[in-house]
Scaffold this motif. Structure first.
Motif, PDB file in Angstrom:
ATOM      1  N   GLY A  37       0.823  -1.196   0.000  1.00 48.72           N
ATOM      2  CA  GLY A  37       0.000   0.000   0.000  1.00 48.72           C
ATOM      3  C   GLY A  37       0.858   1.248   0.000  1.00 48.72           C
ATOM      4  O   GLY A  37       2.034   1.212   0.329  1.00 48.72           O
ATOM      5  N   LYS A  38       0.233   2.361  -0.385  1.00 43.90           N
ATOM      6  CA  LYS A  38       1.012   3.593  -0.478  1.00 43.90           C
ATOM      7  C   LYS A  38       1.079   4.330   0.859  1.00 43.90           C
ATOM      8  O   LYS A  38       0.190   4.211   1.685  1.00 43.90           O
ATOM      9  CB  LYS A  38       0.481   4.496  -1.581  1.00 43.90           C
ATOM     10  CG  LYS A  38      -1.007   4.696  -1.638  1.00 43.90           C
ATOM     11  CD  LYS A  38      -1.338   5.447  -2.928  1.00 43.90           C
ATOM     12  CE  LYS A  38      -2.829   5.599  -3.112  1.00 43.90           C
ATOM     13  NZ  LYS A  38      -3.496   4.356  -3.481  1.00 43.90           N
ATOM     14  N   LEU A  39       2.171   5.066   1.014  1.00 42.20           N
ATOM     15  CA  LEU A  39       2.339   5.885   2.209  1.00 42.20           C
ATOM     16  C   LEU A  39       1.426   7.097   2.132  1.00 42.20           C
ATOM     17  O   LEU A  39       1.295   7.722   1.084  1.00 42.20           O
ATOM     18  CB  LEU A  39       3.787   6.383   2.334  1.00 42.20           C
ATOM     19  CG  LEU A  39       4.765   5.477   3.091  1.00 42.20           C
ATOM     20  CD1 LEU A  39       5.021   4.202   2.314  1.00 42.20           C
ATOM     21  CD2 LEU A  39       6.063   6.205   3.362  1.00 42.20           C
ATOM     22  N   GLU A  40       0.799   7.423   3.253  1.00 44.50           N
ATOM     23  CA  GLU A  40       0.021   8.651   3.369  1.00 44.50           C
ATOM     24  C   GLU A  40       0.994   9.790   3.680  1.00 44.50           C
ATOM     25  O   GLU A  40       2.097   9.550   4.185  1.00 44.50           O
ATOM     26  CB  GLU A  40      -1.006   8.529   4.504  1.00 44.50           C
ATOM     27  CG  GLU A  40      -1.959   7.350   4.373  1.00 44.50           C
ATOM     28  CD  GLU A  40      -2.990   7.519   3.278  1.00 44.50           C
ATOM     29  OE1 GLU A  40      -3.051   8.594   2.672  1.00 44.50           O
ATOM     30  OE2 GLU A  40      -3.737   6.563   3.023  1.00 44.50           O
ATOM     31  N   PRO A  41       0.604  11.057   3.414  1.00 50.20           N
ATOM     32  CA  PRO A  41       1.491  12.187   3.723  1.00 50.20           C
ATOM     33  C   PRO A  41       1.896  12.198   5.201  1.00 50.20           C
ATOM     34  O   PRO A  41       1.050  12.033   6.080  1.00 50.20           O
ATOM     35  CB  PRO A  41       0.628  13.404   3.386  1.00 50.20           C
ATOM     36  CG  PRO A  41      -0.360  12.905   2.368  1.00 50.20           C
ATOM     37  CD  PRO A  41      -0.637  11.480   2.753  1.00 50.20           C
ATOM     38  N   GLY A  42       3.212  12.328   5.450  1.00 51.80           N
ATOM     39  CA  GLY A  42       3.710  12.405   6.823  1.00 51.80           C
ATOM     40  C   GLY A  42       3.855  11.068   7.531  1.00 51.80           C
ATOM     41  O   GLY A  42       4.298  11.008   8.675  1.00 51.80           O
ATOM     42  N   GLU A  43       3.503   9.991   6.851  1.00 52.41           N
ATOM     43  CA  GLU A  43       3.551   8.663   7.462  1.00 52.41           C
ATOM     44  C   GLU A  43       4.920   8.031   7.231  1.00 52.41           C
ATOM     45  O   GLU A  43       5.498   8.171   6.158  1.00 52.41           O
ATOM     46  CB  GLU A  43       2.465   7.810   6.797  1.00 52.41           C
ATOM     47  CG  GLU A  43       2.065   6.568   7.511  1.00 52.41           C
ATOM     48  CD  GLU A  43       0.884   5.869   6.823  1.00 52.41           C
ATOM     49  OE1 GLU A  43       0.028   5.345   7.533  1.00 52.41           O
ATOM     50  OE2 GLU A  43       0.824   5.853   5.579  1.00 52.41           O
ATOM     51  N   THR A  44       5.450   7.314   8.223  1.00 56.60           N
ATOM     52  CA  THR A  44       6.696   6.576   8.015  1.00 56.60           C
ATOM     53  C   THR A  44       6.375   5.258   7.303  1.00 56.60           C
ATOM     54  O   THR A  44       5.215   4.825   7.266  1.00 56.60           O
ATOM     55  CB  THR A  44       7.394   6.246   9.345  1.00 56.60           C
ATOM     56  OG1 THR A  44       6.559   5.339  10.094  1.00 56.60           O
ATOM     57  CG2 THR A  44       7.667   7.506  10.173  1.00 56.60           C
ATOM     58  N   GLN A  45       7.413   4.613   6.777  1.00 59.14           N
ATOM     59  CA  GLN A  45       7.218   3.303   6.150  1.00 59.14           C
ATOM     60  C   GLN A  45       6.645   2.314   7.155  1.00 59.14           C
ATOM     61  O   GLN A  45       5.737   1.532   6.842  1.00 59.14           O
ATOM     62  CB  GLN A  45       8.547   2.796   5.590  1.00 59.14           C
ATOM     63  CG  GLN A  45       9.045   3.616   4.405  1.00 59.14           C
ATOM     64  CD  GLN A  45      10.406   3.172   3.912  1.00 59.14           C
ATOM     65  OE1 GLN A  45      10.792   2.025   4.089  1.00 59.14           O
ATOM     66  NE2 GLN A  45      11.130   4.082   3.289  1.00 59.14           N
ATOM     67  N   GLU A  46       7.157   2.357   8.389  1.00 52.29           N
ATOM     68  CA  GLU A  46       6.688   1.433   9.424  1.00 52.29           C
ATOM     69  C   GLU A  46       5.215   1.656   9.732  1.00 52.29           C
ATOM     70  O   GLU A  46       4.442   0.701   9.867  1.00 52.29           O
ATOM     71  CB  GLU A  46       7.510   1.583  10.712  1.00 52.29           C
ATOM     72  CG  GLU A  46       8.967   1.176  10.569  1.00 52.29           C
ATOM     73  CD  GLU A  46       9.898   2.332  10.217  1.00 52.29           C
ATOM     74  OE1 GLU A  46      11.045   2.296  10.649  1.00 52.29           O
ATOM     75  OE2 GLU A  46       9.466   3.284   9.516  1.00 52.29           O
TER      76      GLU A  46
END
Length: 131
Positions: A37-46
């Motif tokens: 899934g894609k990262l949301e803005p400001g979200e880390t990979q973890e």
């Protein structure tokens, strides 16, 4: 255009890996693949990994390590491959829009499934055996 960032979750039980057949609401519906899934803005990979696994199959997981990086075949996404371990009760509750089927498979079994993405095939052939 800049590449977008996405994660791929490599969840293992003994010699098996959790894979899904992408559901009707997914891009490339019908493909077999690990959870992603894609990262949301400001979200880390973890954070993205924990959220996406929970959204798609209802499992609680904890990220372990980033083990590989690839790109989608159209170049849109840079994929960050992470191993993760289950922390909940292991009950799978698929999101019917995102996931049409869930299986725990060996790498050899995965490589016989169709259709597959080239990067996923490369991961299961070349990277996973060394983890």
């Amino acid at each position: 255009m800049a590449q977008r960032e996405a994660i791929v979750a490599v969840l293992r039980r003994a010699d098996r890996v959790l894979v899904i057949r992408r559901g009707p609401d997914s891009a490339r519906s019908g493909y077999w693949a690990p959870l992603s899934g894609k990262l949301e803005p400001g979200e880390t990979q973890e954070e993205a990994l924990v959220r996406e696994v929970h959204e798609e199959v209802g499992l609680a997981v904890s990220p372990l390590a980033k083990v590989w990086q690839s790109e989608t075949d159209d170049g849109t996404f840079r994929l960050h491959w992470w191993t993760a371990t289950e922390t909940g009760n292991g009950t799978i509750v698929p999101d019917p829009g995102e996931v049409s089927e869930v299986r725990w498979v060996t790498p050899a079994e995965f490589l016989t499934m169709t259709p597959l993405f080239d990067a996923d095939r490369e991961f299961f052939e070349r990277v996973l055996p060394n983890l």
